[in-house]
Design an enzyme around this catalytic site. Structure first.
Site, PDB file in Angstrom:
ATOM      1  N   ASP A  14      -2.780   5.714  -3.104  1.00  0.00           N
ATOM      2  CA  ASP A  14      -1.212   5.090  -2.801  1.00  0.00           C
ATOM      3  C   ASP A  14      -0.198   5.091  -3.939  1.00  0.00           C
ATOM      4  O   ASP A  14      -1.328   4.931  -5.123  1.00  0.00           O
ATOM      5  CB  ASP A  14      -1.426   3.196  -2.665  1.00  0.00           C
ATOM      6  CG  ASP A  14      -0.374   2.318  -2.151  1.00  0.00           C
ATOM      7  OD1 ASP A  14       0.145   2.779  -1.070  1.00  0.00           O
ATOM      8  OD2 ASP A  14      -0.282   1.719  -3.309  1.00  0.00           O
ATOM      9  N   GLU A  40      -0.335  10.193  -1.782  1.00  0.00           N
ATOM     10  CA  GLU A  40       0.970   9.098  -2.056  1.00  0.00           C
ATOM     11  C   GLU A  40       2.361  10.279  -2.906  1.00  0.00           C
ATOM     12  O   GLU A  40       1.665   9.401  -4.083  1.00  0.00           O
ATOM     13  CB  GLU A  40       1.148   8.355  -1.342  1.00  0.00           C
ATOM     14  CG  GLU A  40       2.479   7.723  -1.032  1.00  0.00           C
ATOM     15  CD  GLU A  40       2.914   6.217  -0.430  1.00  0.00           C
ATOM     16  OE1 GLU A  40       4.031   5.531   0.329  1.00  0.00           O
ATOM     17  OE2 GLU A  40       2.169   5.540  -0.985  1.00  0.00           O
TER      18      GLU A  40
END
Lengths: 107, 720
Positions: free
Chosen positions: B363, B400
């Site tokens: 993330d 990401e």
């Protein structure tokens, strides 16, 4: 209910009757009985759980210990487990590693 | 040294006497100096080795509790002689590992200006704890006065994996299904015996298998606190949670509240059983990991672990001692500090080896490439370490590739030959093309080829691109074509949260409608999206429920919703059975055609002597693609002889994509002589069941030279 575990050997089959609550305080006693059975080199281990009311993680750990101690060649039968005991076995996935039976039937 | 005839018991006894005998006694506990490595609490013969790092603490106390007790069982100060360097370690003998919970008190300076925030009144969670107590059952309100809310627990490593190991499916063959463990089965329609748990997900594996995806990407399953920043909606009074879980309490522990056995402390076994069962069904497991920040927030947040252990080491701090906030969540983990780098590596090695996890999605991974002061590094040591780590050698690593501080690295993330990226440009360009925006066919051609414009320049293949149109952030696929605007009122933030750049189109009516024309168009657009995603080079990722038309009623940021907005309504599988049939067949189509799954970029050239390039471009006329800004129709043909760089032979595949509002009369290129006739695999303009045919059962195309492609439709032909 106080825990008790009784071992009976017959025809190289180890049958252990479990009674009461199998938790952290009673797990060592169960482990002793498993070790007692293991030294007699059974071909099958049958755990009779009709009268087992509760199975905590400590008890499950001993079941895993039993599987390791007996070795891959020794099938383990969990017989008569019900209610929360059976649910615990299923949720943790241990039921994949043993034979679950309502009454003991030799496979 | 052992000898052949030595009794095993004798050897055990000798080892125990030599290595592990108590030398000290404090507060009635028998102790000896511990081993600095590994950090955490490790079971050793007769006891437990506790080891923890702090470079700025003056002293450290081990605090032991009986499970769930309010007051400590004991507080054992580490004698000075038990500290080596910056590591306190101690072996404690005769503990009951089943019933003990543990934490630490650290004493040190409280001087925020220089980055220190020690507070010895706090009992701190070990960052290396392998299980955490305190949030054992999802949604059970905590005691906010609890001095020790998150409690380290000991775990046994006795799980029987049999012959299981990570599957190592080639990344180009993956089809990823992004999902939330609780959302998957919490809805009453799931029929799950233990809704919202790892156990319930295990029971649904046949569904995942039938859909055909071969990888599940689990949104955070590390221990997080659903009550972090929980609040009541000011108008509805509904409880709003930290539902998605992108705020980590502990990196090594699985979320107990996701386990049916969490109340029994068996979450480790339950998650391992799930992974093992998924592997048996040839389904990989990728974890969504959140190393960019922790649940401690900024200087106003609670102190329960890192902040109280060594704030200055674990967090990026401004020169004034405040927290940099590149995560948008209050703090930023100091990932390129060597100590923090080690914990990230240790953590991932642990999950890969102990849980047999197949890969990780990071993330806001751009943060992992920032230096301790926030500047982007050209050669970030953490990313390099992860890429070359021996234990992680076969794990998928997916970034990401952006963060909340404005660092956007899609196409330029430091990859070290290993990293793949969530391709945000694929998402954006596909969305625009699908709704009929002008000027998008050029970008579409790049995205379909695995984005060589982004990844080809530095030798990265199409597998660097995780292709997706929807993910947990944003609209579901159904909502993409049902809403122009976000509708986030349920989040209690006056609709100010969530992105405004959705590139969505409501097809003429905002939200639900009885208009059959609009509903038909929405169905077509959903099918178009699935089709283009499944025929694109790169690695497709779909969002849980998109296969059956899941809606969030226009909410594009359901991070706090523990209700129908997130829970998968399984009755949709029946209601939208035609869509579910389509999507599962489309997955099967991708799996049936190696020409769609190359490790290397297409060359747009013929290197097999077939007379055709590996990919050729077409429009309304064959061999004549319209690349103008006003074009909304594009077709391509993959030459089957070039499949997987010419190493295997596949059918010819022809795909025509029409996002124009008019039907188009299309001329089809002929496949190479001897390559057979065209068969219709997909026509999203047709009603079910003629919208798609199972691979191998496609009907022959009547006119082999031309066909009509309806408005907003995609047609796929195969020649064999």
């Amino acid at each position: 209910m106080a825990f008790d575990a009784q071992l009976a050997m017959a025809d190289h089959i180890a049958k252990i009757t479990l009674i009461g609550s199998l938790d952290a305080s009673s797990a060592p006693r169960f482990k002793e009985v498993i070790e007692e059975a293991a030294v007699q080199s059974p071909t099958k281990l049958v755990l009779l759980m009709d009268s087992l009311d509760f199975l905590a993680s400590a008890g499950l750990r001993v079941l895993i210990f039993a599987k390791q101690k007996m070795g891959a060649g020794v099938d383990i039968y969990v017989v008569g487990s019900q209610g929360p005991v059976l649910a615990t076995l299923e949720m943790s996935g241990f039921h994949h590693s043993v034979y679950i039976q309502e009454t003991y039937v030799e496979a | 040294m052992t000898t052949a005839n030595a009794a095993p018991g004798r050897i055990d006894s000798l080892e125990a006497r030599i290595d592990y005998y108590p030398t000290h006694e404090i507060a009635g506990f028998r102790l000896r100096p511990g081993k600095p490595f590994p950090f955490g609490a490790t079971l050793v013969p007769g006891g437990v080795n506790f080891s923890i790092f702090s470079s700025h603490a003056f002293s450290c106390i081990l605090v032991l509790f009986e499970k769930g007790a309010k007051e400590p069982l004991a507080e054992i100060p580490f004698p000075d002689s038990f500290r080596i360097g910056h590591v306190w370690s101690m072996m404690v003998f005769d503990l009951d590992c089943e019933t003990i919970e543990y934490g630490y008190r650290m004493d040190g300076p409280f001087d925020p200006l220089v980055g220190h925030r020690f507070d010895k009144s706090k009992i701190l969670l070990d960052p290396y704890a392998k299980a955490v107590g305190g949030r054992d059952v999802w949604g059970t309100p905590p005691n906010w006065d609890n001095l020790f809310p998150y409690r380290g627990r000991l775990v046994f490593e006795d799980f029987d994996w049999e012959d299981d190991r990570p599957l190592e499916i080639p990344i180009e063959d993956l089809i990823i299904y992004e999902m939330h463990v609780r959302s998957f089965t919490q809805h009453s329609s799931s029929g799950a015996k233990h809704p919202g748990t790892f156990a319930a997900m295990r029971d649904k594996i046949p569904y995942i298998k039938e859909l055909g995806v071969n990888c599940v990407e689990l949104m955070p399953v590390y221990e997080f606190d659903e009550f972090e920043n929980s609040r009541l909606h000011p108008e509805t009074g509904e409880m709003l949670y930290n539902y998605w879980g992108y705020s980590t309490v502990n990196f090594f522990a699985p979320k107990a509240g996701f386990a049916a056995t969490g109340r029994l402390g068996m979450q480790v076994d339950e998650l391992k059983t799930l992974v093992k069962e998924l592997h048996k069904n040839n389904i990989e497991v990728i974890l969504d990991v959140v190393f960019n920040h922790t649940a401690e927030g900024d200087e106003r947040g609670p102190t329960f672990s890192f902040r109280g252990i060594d704030n200055k080491t674990y967090y990026m701090l401004t020169p004034e001692g405040y927290y940099y906030n590149f995560s948008g969540c209050g703090n930023t983990l100091n990932c390129n500090n060597p100590i923090v780098r080690s914990i990230v590596l240790d953590c991932l090695r642990y999950w890969a080896s102990e849980y047999h996890i197949d890969g990780f999605r990071f993330d806001l991974a751009a943060i992992l490439g920032r230096d301790p002061w926030g500047a982007p590094l050209s050669n970030p040591p953490l990313l390099e370490s992860l890429a070359f780590d021996p234990v992680l050698g076969k794990c998928k690593l997916i970034a990401e590739a952006w963060d909340a501080g404005g660092l956007y690295q899609v196409g330029s993330f430091p990859a070290f030959g290993r990293w793949a990226e969530w391709n945000g440009k694929y998402r954006d360009d596909l969305r625009c093309f699908l709704k009929g925006d002008a000027g998008k066919v050029g970008a579409l051609a790049q995205r379909i080829q695995g984005s060589p414009d982004l990844y080809g320049w530095n030798g990265r293949g199409p597998t660097a691109s995780i292709n997706f149109i929807t993910c947990h952030d944003g609209f579901t696929l159904y909502d993409m074509f049902a809403y122009n605007e976000k509708h986030n009122d349920a989040n209690g933030e006056h609709n100010n949260d969530g992105g405004n750049d959705n590139d969505s189109w409501n097809c003429g009516c905002e939200g639900e409608t009885d208009n059959p024309w609009i509903n038909d168009l929405r169905k077509r657009l959903i099918r178009n999206a699935w089709t283009i995603l499944m025929v694109s080079h790169g690695v497709p990722m779909v969002l849980m429920g998109d296969e059956m038309g899941r809606t969030q009623y226009g909410n594009n940021n359901t991070y706090c919703q523990d209700n129908d907005l997130n829970w998968l309504d399984w009755s949709l599988a029946e209601k939208n059975a035609d869509l579910l049939r389509f999507t599962s067949y489309m997955v099967a189509f991708r799996k049936a055609h190696p020409a769609l799954r190359s490790r290397y970029h297409l060359s747009n050239q013929d290197f097999m002597g077939s007379g055709y390039a590996d990919i050729s471009w077409h429009g309304e006329s064959a061999w004549n693609a319209d690349w103008s800004d006003e074009s909304r129709t594009l077709a391509f043909m993959l030459c089957g002889k070039h499949a997987k760089s010419g190493t295997v032979c596949d059918d010819y595949i022809y795909v025509a994509m029409n996002s124009h509002w008019d039907t188009k009369y299309i001329e089809i290129p002929m496949p190479a002589p001897g390559s057979g006739k065209w068969y219709v695999a997909v026509n999203t303009g047709m009603p079910s069941p003629e919208d798609i045919f199972e691979p191998g059962s496609e009907p022959e195309l009547g006119d082999q030279r031309h066909f009509l492609i309806p408005a907003y439709s995609v047609v796929v032909l195969v020649a064999r």
